[in-house]
Motif scaffolding. Structure first.
Motif, PDB file in Angstrom:
ATOM      1  N   THR A  17      52.378  46.197  35.296  1.00 17.93           N
ATOM      2  CA  THR A  17      51.553  46.057  36.318  1.00 17.93           C
ATOM      3  C   THR A  17      50.072  45.695  35.981  1.00 17.93           C
ATOM      4  O   THR A  17      49.558  44.895  36.680  1.00 17.93           O
ATOM      5  CB  THR A  17      51.349  47.551  36.804  1.00 17.93           C
ATOM      6  N   CYS A  24      50.073  41.933  35.737  1.00 18.10           N
ATOM      7  CA  CYS A  24      50.045  41.380  37.057  1.00 18.10           C
ATOM      8  C   CYS A  24      48.982  41.153  37.786  1.00 18.10           C
ATOM      9  O   CYS A  24      48.477  40.211  38.265  1.00 18.10           O
ATOM     10  CB  CYS A  24      51.155  42.078  37.932  1.00 18.10           C
ATOM     11  N   TRP A  25      47.977  42.708  37.608  1.00 17.28           N
ATOM     12  CA  TRP A  25      46.809  42.546  38.097  1.00 17.28           C
ATOM     13  C   TRP A  25      45.747  41.605  37.451  1.00 17.28           C
ATOM     14  O   TRP A  25      45.011  40.821  38.245  1.00 17.28           O
ATOM     15  CB  TRP A  25      46.174  43.919  38.203  1.00 17.28           C
ATOM     16  N   THR A  57      49.312  52.419  41.901  1.00 17.88           N
ATOM     17  CA  THR A  57      50.413  52.046  40.455  1.00 17.88           C
ATOM     18  C   THR A  57      51.775  52.531  40.767  1.00 17.88           C
ATOM     19  O   THR A  57      52.044  53.308  41.415  1.00 17.88           O
ATOM     20  CB  THR A  57      49.831  53.115  39.096  1.00 17.88           C
ATOM     21  N   GLU A  71      52.328  38.843  41.791  1.00 16.29           N
ATOM     22  CA  GLU A  71      50.832  39.054  41.946  1.00 16.29           C
ATOM     23  C   GLU A  71      50.175  38.268  43.198  1.00 16.29           C
ATOM     24  O   GLU A  71      48.728  38.259  43.369  1.00 16.29           O
ATOM     25  CB  GLU A  71      50.356  38.496  40.665  1.00 16.29           C
ATOM     26  N   LEU A  74      44.343  49.223  44.519  1.00 18.81           N
ATOM     27  CA  LEU A  74      45.527  48.935  43.776  1.00 18.81           C
ATOM     28  C   LEU A  74      46.215  50.069  43.348  1.00 18.81           C
ATOM     29  O   LEU A  74      45.824  50.761  42.280  1.00 18.81           O
ATOM     30  CB  LEU A  74      45.474  47.981  42.521  1.00 18.81           C
ATOM     31  N   ILE A  98      48.340  40.293  45.672  1.00 24.72           N
ATOM     32  CA  ILE A  98      46.940  40.457  45.208  1.00 24.72           C
ATOM     33  C   ILE A  98      45.953  39.318  45.458  1.00 24.72           C
ATOM     34  O   ILE A  98      44.924  39.576  45.629  1.00 24.72           O
ATOM     35  CB  ILE A  98      46.903  41.023  43.755  1.00 24.72           C
ATOM     36  N   TYR A 112      38.727  44.867  43.377  1.00 24.00           N
ATOM     37  CA  TYR A 112      39.772  45.431  43.164  1.00 24.00           C
ATOM     38  C   TYR A 112      39.620  46.788  42.408  1.00 24.00           C
ATOM     39  O   TYR A 112      38.963  46.717  41.474  1.00 24.00           O
ATOM     40  CB  TYR A 112      40.748  44.410  42.389  1.00 24.00           C
ATOM     41  N   LEU A 128      37.770  43.857  38.512  1.00 24.19           N
ATOM     42  CA  LEU A 128      38.923  45.066  38.648  1.00 24.19           C
ATOM     43  C   LEU A 128      38.080  46.106  38.006  1.00 24.19           C
ATOM     44  O   LEU A 128      37.388  46.266  36.890  1.00 24.19           O
ATOM     45  CB  LEU A 128      39.843  44.754  37.671  1.00 24.19           C
ATOM     46  N   CYS A 140      41.247  50.367  40.899  1.00 20.68           N
ATOM     47  CA  CYS A 140      42.140  51.395  40.571  1.00 20.68           C
ATOM     48  C   CYS A 140      41.551  52.586  39.571  1.00 20.68           C
ATOM     49  O   CYS A 140      41.384  52.252  38.527  1.00 20.68           O
ATOM     50  CB  CYS A 140      43.432  50.793  39.741  1.00 20.68           C
TER      51      CYS A 140
END
Length: 171
Positions: A21, A24-25, A110, A162, A108, A165, A8, A57, A10
């Motif tokens: 956020t 949540c991730w 934002t 979530e 992911l 995801i 994942y 992540l 970002c």
């Protein structure tokens, strides 16, 4: 990055990732990692595709303080094991940025600012994007517009849950 891990990603600037956020991730990633560790030696009867390495992540590093603060937050709220789920990348020159972005399994976005150019880069490199939309600001619609342009419009989701995801269909 472990090439066998589900990544994942970002690489948005850290100031674009709001606390809600990020949490949540991390909750979603925690569920996916728990599923991975619970069936490492199982026969995969859960219906999830077999994962060969724990998911991670992948974030953009923006200094030692930022990384330390995120690691402290994750350790205190999600436990030591989840700290290991975070991988940080240094800022890179454009060609290297695009090359390594292609290593991610999902980007992911934002919801506070949306990814704009970075989201387009991810889609250009064939990386699907999850964009959680909030409100009706122009910035909120960039991710949706680009996802509809590059992919199936049915993939645009309006929930911040979530489960989007961590759901089976995204692994």
């Amino acid at each position: 990055l472990d090439p066998e891990a589900f990544v994942y990603c970002c690489h948005s600037r850290p100031d674009k990732i709001d606390p809600t956020t990020f949490r949540c991730w991390m909750r979603a990633l925690s569920r996916v990692r728990s599923e991975y560790f619970s069936r490492v030696n199982d026969k995969n009867e859960s219906g999830y595709p077999q994962m060969r390495a724990p998911p991670v992540l992948w974030l953009l590093r923006s200094g030692e303080e930022m990384e330390r603060n995120l690691r402290d937050l994750v350790r205190s709220e999600f436990g030591q094991d989840m700290e290991e789920a975070m991988v940080f990348a240094d800022v890179a020159e454009r060609n290297e940025h695009l090359r390594r972005l292609g290593c991610a399994d999902v980007f992911l976005d934002t919801p506070s600012y949306n990814a704009h150019t970075l989201g387009c880069d991810a889609l250009y490199m064939g990386v699907p994007m999850i964009s959680l939309l909030r409100g009706f600001k122009n910035a909120d619609t960039i991710g949706e517009c680009e996802e509809e342009r590059f992919a199936d419009a049915d993939l645009v989701e309006e929930s911040t849950n979530e489960n989007i995801i961590s759901g089976k269909e995204h692994l």
